[in-house]
Design a protein around this motif. Structure first.
Motif, PDB file in Angstrom:
ATOM      1  N   ILE A 144       0.812  -1.226   0.000  1.00 18.69           N
ATOM      2  CA  ILE A 144       0.000   0.000   0.000  1.00 18.69           C
ATOM      3  C   ILE A 144       0.840   1.269   0.000  1.00 18.69           C
ATOM      4  CG2 ILE A 144      -1.855  -1.186   1.237  1.00 18.69           C
ATOM      5  CD1 ILE A 144      -0.942   0.647   3.684  1.00 18.69           C
ATOM      6  N   TRP A 145       2.134   1.169  -0.268  1.00 21.30           N
ATOM      7  CA  TRP A 145       3.024   2.322  -0.111  1.00 21.30           C
ATOM      8  C   TRP A 145       2.575   3.522  -0.940  1.00 21.30           C
ATOM      9  CZ3 TRP A 145       5.622   4.567  -4.178  1.00 21.30           C
ATOM     10  CH2 TRP A 145       5.656   3.855  -5.381  1.00 21.30           C
ATOM     11  N   ASN A 146       1.916   3.273  -2.101  1.00 16.03           N
ATOM     12  CA  ASN A 146       1.523   4.392  -2.964  1.00 16.03           C
ATOM     13  C   ASN A 146       0.045   4.738  -2.862  1.00 16.03           C
ATOM     14  OD1 ASN A 146       0.671   2.023  -4.151  1.00 16.03           O
ATOM     15  ND2 ASN A 146       0.975   2.744  -6.249  1.00 16.03           N
ATOM     16  N   LEU A 147      -0.652   4.178  -1.870  1.00 16.06           N
ATOM     17  CA  LEU A 147      -2.064   4.489  -1.680  1.00 16.06           C
ATOM     18  C   LEU A 147      -2.234   5.538  -0.583  1.00 16.06           C
ATOM     19  CD1 LEU A 147      -3.683   0.908  -1.816  1.00 16.06           C
ATOM     20  CD2 LEU A 147      -3.371   2.553  -3.686  1.00 16.06           C
ATOM     21  N   GLN A 148      -3.305   6.302  -0.695  1.00 16.15           N
ATOM     22  CA  GLN A 148      -3.582   7.360   0.266  1.00 16.15           C
ATOM     23  C   GLN A 148      -4.751   6.968   1.177  1.00 16.15           C
ATOM     24  OE1 GLN A 148      -1.762  10.292   0.483  1.00 16.15           O
ATOM     25  NE2 GLN A 148      -0.420   9.349  -1.070  1.00 16.15           N
ATOM     26  N   MET A 152     -10.491   1.648   1.744  1.00 13.95           N
ATOM     27  CA  MET A 152     -11.615   0.715   1.846  1.00 13.95           C
ATOM     28  C   MET A 152     -11.065  -0.702   1.834  1.00 13.95           C
ATOM     29  SD  MET A 152     -14.982   0.514   1.882  1.00 13.95           S
ATOM     30  CE  MET A 152     -16.219  -0.772   1.648  1.00 13.95           C
ATOM     31  N   VAL A 153     -11.544  -1.543   2.744  1.00 15.74           N
ATOM     32  CA  VAL A 153     -11.038  -2.905   2.881  1.00 15.74           C
ATOM     33  C   VAL A 153     -12.214  -3.870   2.774  1.00 15.74           C
ATOM     34  CG1 VAL A 153      -9.572  -4.428   4.255  1.00 15.74           C
ATOM     35  CG2 VAL A 153      -9.359  -1.943   4.507  1.00 15.74           C
ATOM     36  N   LYS A 154     -12.137  -4.837   1.839  1.00 18.27           N
ATOM     37  CA  LYS A 154     -13.271  -5.737   1.618  1.00 18.27           C
ATOM     38  C   LYS A 154     -12.804  -7.062   1.022  1.00 18.27           C
ATOM     39  CE  LYS A 154     -14.186  -3.354  -2.782  1.00 18.27           C
ATOM     40  NZ  LYS A 154     -15.143  -2.495  -3.531  1.00 18.27           N
ATOM     41  N   GLY A 160     -23.050  -8.656  -2.464  1.00 13.64           N
ATOM     42  CA  GLY A 160     -24.091  -8.295  -1.512  1.00 13.64           C
ATOM     43  C   GLY A 160     -23.563  -7.625  -0.254  1.00 13.64           C
ATOM     44  N   SER A 161     -22.374  -6.986  -0.354  1.00 14.03           N
ATOM     45  CA  SER A 161     -21.730  -6.310   0.790  1.00 14.03           C
ATOM     46  C   SER A 161     -21.354  -7.257   1.922  1.00 14.03           C
ATOM     47  CB  SER A 161     -22.617  -5.175   1.336  1.00 14.03           C
ATOM     48  OG  SER A 161     -22.681  -4.108   0.416  1.00 14.03           O
ATOM     49  N   VAL A 162     -21.279  -8.555   1.651  1.00 10.52           N
ATOM     50  CA  VAL A 162     -20.802  -9.499   2.659  1.00 10.52           C
ATOM     51  C   VAL A 162     -19.364  -9.139   3.021  1.00 10.52           C
ATOM     52  CG1 VAL A 162     -20.135 -11.900   3.069  1.00 10.52           C
ATOM     53  CG2 VAL A 162     -22.323 -11.379   1.974  1.00 10.52           C
ATOM     54  N   GLY A 163     -19.087  -9.042   4.317  1.00 10.09           N
ATOM     55  CA  GLY A 163     -17.754  -8.696   4.784  1.00 10.09           C
ATOM     56  C   GLY A 163     -17.503  -7.207   4.897  1.00 10.09           C
ATOM     57  N   ILE A 164     -18.512  -6.388   4.608  1.00 15.05           N
ATOM     58  CA  ILE A 164     -18.361  -4.935   4.691  1.00 15.05           C
ATOM     59  C   ILE A 164     -19.208  -4.412   5.851  1.00 15.05           C
ATOM     60  CG2 ILE A 164     -18.735  -2.740   3.512  1.00 15.05           C
ATOM     61  CD1 ILE A 164     -18.253  -4.162   0.889  1.00 15.05           C
ATOM     62  N   ASP A 165     -18.574  -3.653   6.750  1.00 13.64           N
ATOM     63  CA  ASP A 165     -19.301  -3.058   7.873  1.00 13.64           C
ATOM     64  C   ASP A 165     -18.815  -1.637   8.096  1.00 13.64           C
ATOM     65  OD1 ASP A 165     -16.882  -3.242   9.275  1.00 13.64           O
ATOM     66  OD2 ASP A 165     -17.408  -5.173  10.137  1.00 13.64           O
ATOM     67  N   SER A 166     -19.252  -1.020   9.175  1.00 12.81           N
ATOM     68  CA  SER A 166     -18.930   0.385   9.427  1.00 12.81           C
ATOM     69  C   SER A 166     -17.447   0.624   9.640  1.00 12.81           C
ATOM     70  CB  SER A 166     -19.720   0.890  10.638  1.00 12.81           C
ATOM     71  OG  SER A 166     -19.419   0.112  11.784  1.00 12.81           O
ATOM     72  N   ASP A 167     -16.670  -0.442   9.910  1.00  9.98           N
ATOM     73  CA  ASP A 167     -15.227  -0.308  10.121  1.00  9.98           C
ATOM     74  C   ASP A 167     -14.424  -0.627   8.863  1.00  9.98           C
ATOM     75  OD1 ASP A 167     -15.622   0.310  12.807  1.00  9.98           O
ATOM     76  OD2 ASP A 167     -15.693  -1.815  13.366  1.00  9.98           O
ATOM     77  N   SER A 168     -15.090  -0.766   7.733  1.00  8.11           N
ATOM     78  CA  SER A 168     -14.387  -1.155   6.505  1.00  8.11           C
ATOM     79  C   SER A 168     -13.583  -0.020   5.885  1.00  8.11           C
ATOM     80  CB  SER A 168     -15.388  -1.706   5.475  1.00  8.11           C
ATOM     81  OG  SER A 168     -15.922  -2.938   5.914  1.00  8.11           O
ATOM     82  N   VAL A 169     -13.870   1.209   6.285  1.00  6.59           N
ATOM     83  CA  VAL A 169     -13.036   2.349   5.879  1.00  6.59           C
ATOM     84  C   VAL A 169     -12.062   2.625   7.022  1.00  6.59           C
ATOM     85  CG1 VAL A 169     -12.991   4.781   5.241  1.00  6.59           C
ATOM     86  CG2 VAL A 169     -14.832   3.313   4.413  1.00  6.59           C
ATOM     87  N   VAL A 170     -10.765   2.542   6.710  1.00  3.50           N
ATOM     88  CA  VAL A 170      -9.735   2.684   7.750  1.00  3.50           C
ATOM     89  C   VAL A 170      -8.882   3.919   7.465  1.00  3.50           C
ATOM     90  CG1 VAL A 170      -9.693   0.215   8.230  1.00  3.50           C
ATOM     91  CG2 VAL A 170      -8.128   1.160   6.514  1.00  3.50           C
ATOM     92  N   PHE A 171      -8.334   4.500   8.554  1.00  7.50           N
ATOM     93  CA  PHE A 171      -7.632   5.779   8.442  1.00  7.50           C
ATOM     94  C   PHE A 171      -6.156   5.703   8.824  1.00  7.50           C
ATOM     95  CE2 PHE A 171     -12.104   6.611   8.773  1.00  7.50           C
ATOM     96  CZ  PHE A 171     -12.329   7.682   7.930  1.00  7.50           C
ATOM     97  N   ASN A 172      -5.689   4.521   9.207  1.00  4.94           N
ATOM     98  CA  ASN A 172      -4.273   4.360   9.544  1.00  4.94           C
ATOM     99  C   ASN A 172      -3.879   2.901   9.372  1.00  4.94           C
ATOM    100  OD1 ASN A 172      -4.776   2.940  12.192  1.00  4.94           O
ATOM    101  ND2 ASN A 172      -5.709   4.940  12.677  1.00  4.94           N
ATOM    102  N   LYS A 177      -4.446  -3.131   9.230  1.00  6.65           N
ATOM    103  CA  LYS A 177      -3.936  -4.465   9.556  1.00  6.65           C
ATOM    104  C   LYS A 177      -5.000  -5.276  10.299  1.00  6.65           C
ATOM    105  CE  LYS A 177       0.021  -6.722  11.782  1.00  6.65           C
ATOM    106  NZ  LYS A 177      -0.658  -7.436  12.875  1.00  6.65           N
ATOM    107  N   GLU A 178      -5.668  -4.643  11.244  1.00  9.57           N
ATOM    108  CA  GLU A 178      -6.705  -5.338  12.007  1.00  9.57           C
ATOM    109  C   GLU A 178      -7.850  -5.779  11.092  1.00  9.57           C
ATOM    110  OE1 GLU A 178      -9.789  -4.502  15.755  1.00  9.57           O
ATOM    111  OE2 GLU A 178      -8.200  -3.061  15.268  1.00  9.57           O
ATOM    112  N   LYS A 179      -8.273  -4.891  10.203  1.00  2.27           N
ATOM    113  CA  LYS A 179      -9.386  -5.225   9.301  1.00  2.27           C
ATOM    114  C   LYS A 179      -8.968  -6.284   8.293  1.00  2.27           C
ATOM    115  CE  LYS A 179     -13.639  -4.669   8.250  1.00  2.27           C
ATOM    116  NZ  LYS A 179     -14.684  -4.999   9.234  1.00  2.27           N
ATOM    117  N   PHE A 180      -7.741  -6.203   7.807  1.00  2.00           N
ATOM    118  CA  PHE A 180      -7.233  -7.207   6.880  1.00  2.00           C
ATOM    119  C   PHE A 180      -7.265  -8.597   7.513  1.00  2.00           C
ATOM    120  CE2 PHE A 180      -3.898  -9.934   5.330  1.00  2.00           C
ATOM    121  CZ  PHE A 180      -4.034  -9.867   3.950  1.00  2.00           C
TER     122      PHE A 180
END
Length: 342
Positions: A144-148, A152-154, A160-172, A177-180
């Motif tokens: 992810i070195w070149n991503l800002q 979004m992690v999925k 059908g949005s399986v595996g996507i919840d309110s914590d799927s957008v991460v800021f650090n 790592k935890e979501k992955f």
């Protein structure tokens, strides 16, 4: 048999991965099959509904061969709770040389893999969020070195949005790592990590191929979610009707957008539909960035067609009754099958 249609949906009594609540989206297809059957009966078709699973697979094949339906209405989104086997069901219909609705197995397999779909779209100059597929946590930091951030992690191969919840957008990185690890452990598949586009979200439903007909664009209304919450359509937003997430993310159709933006969205959606080889009907999910550039989030070759939701809602905004939509899907499939035989 003329005017006889077999409706086949996935009967998922067991779920092999994820959470027990993930079965909600898989079982929703039973309600859709009932909606479709009612529409077909009202259009003077004779019908039979079959919930497909490993226990009745052979008997279902025998029933198709014995009854010789004019069409299989394919509503299978998984097999035995495993969405990765969705394309195999359409492959059975191909082997039986029977007409069926929707896209062929190759397209279902392609669009079920978010990374392969993104790469194909990129090769054809269709904007998609910057990102990549990652298999192991060891490759996460270098990948992810070149991503800002935010990202979004999925899961790579769920729908059908399986595996996507309110914590799927991460800021650090720690949250990433935890979501992955969470997705990798729960769903046993690669993880898509991509830049989060904080813009308006739309869905474009398309039916037919010669030529395709594009229904009015629908928009997900995020105006009622908390100010600091990410604007995403998570699993609860799609399937858990008693949740705040569902109530706070209604779909508005037609979307309140300018003609110029509408045309841009439809143009990109149609290109994605055609480049991925979608057949019969599909839904393209799109977001706008700060410059109003449409980015394709997902190509759904086997979208929800239940009454009042998704494609049916967009069709209704175009003056199509639900019965007209279902009958149209049937006519397209039969005409295509007969055309391929000639």
């Amino acid at each position: 048999m003329k005017n006889f249609i077999i409706i086949i949906y996935n009967d998922d009594r067991e779920i092999k991965r994820g959470f027990e609540e993930d079965i909600i989206s898989l079982r929703s297809v039973i309600k859709t099959s009932e909606d479709v059957e009612k529409a077909l009966i009202e259009s003077d078709f004779k019908t039979l509904r079959i919930g497909l699973n490993s226990r009745n697979l052979i008997r279902t094949i025998e029933k198709i061969e014995e009854s010789k339906p004019c069409l299989i209405f394919n509503l299978c989104e998984a097999f035995n709770g495993d969405s990765s086997l969705e394309s195999n069901v359409a492959a059975v219909f191909e082997l039986l040389n029977v007409a069926y609705t929707g896209s062929p197995p190759s397209v279902i397999e392609l669009t079920s893999d978010k990374e392969k779909t993104k790469q194909l779209l990129l090769q054809n100059n269709i904007p998609v969020p910057a990102g990549l597929s990652i298999n192991t946590v060891q490759n996460l930091e270098s990948g992810i070195w070149n991503l800002q951030f935010p990202l979004m992690v999925k899961p790579q191969s769920e729908d059908g949005s399986v595996g996507i919840d309110s914590d799927s957008v991460v800021f650090n990185f720690d949250a990433l790592k935890e979501k992955f690890e969470y997705i990798s452990d729960r769903y046993s598949q690669p993880v898509i990590v991509e830049e989060y586009i904080d813009g308006r979200e739309f869905s474009v439903s398309i039916v037919g191929n010669n030529p395709p007909h594009i229904f009015p664009v629908a928009e997900i209304d995020y105006s009622n979610i908390p100010p600091n919450a990410p604007k995403i359509l998570c699993y609860k937003s799609k399937w858990m009707k008693n949740s705040d997430s569902y109530r706070h993310t209604p779909s508005v159709c037609p979307a309140n957008i300018s003609t110029e933006i509408e045309n841009d969205i439809k143009e990109v959606a149609l290109k994605a539909f055609e480049i991925t080889g979608c057949r019969g009907y599909a839904r393209i999910d799109i977001r706008l960035d700060n410059n109003n550039t449409p980015f394709v989030l997902e190509v759904n070759a086997n979208p929800d067609i239940s009454i009042g939701d998704g494609m049916a809602k967009s069709a209704g905004a175009d003056g199509w009754s639900y019965n007209k939509l279902i009958k149209g899907i049937v006519s397209i499939a039969i005409e295509r099958f007969n055309g391929n035989k000639n």
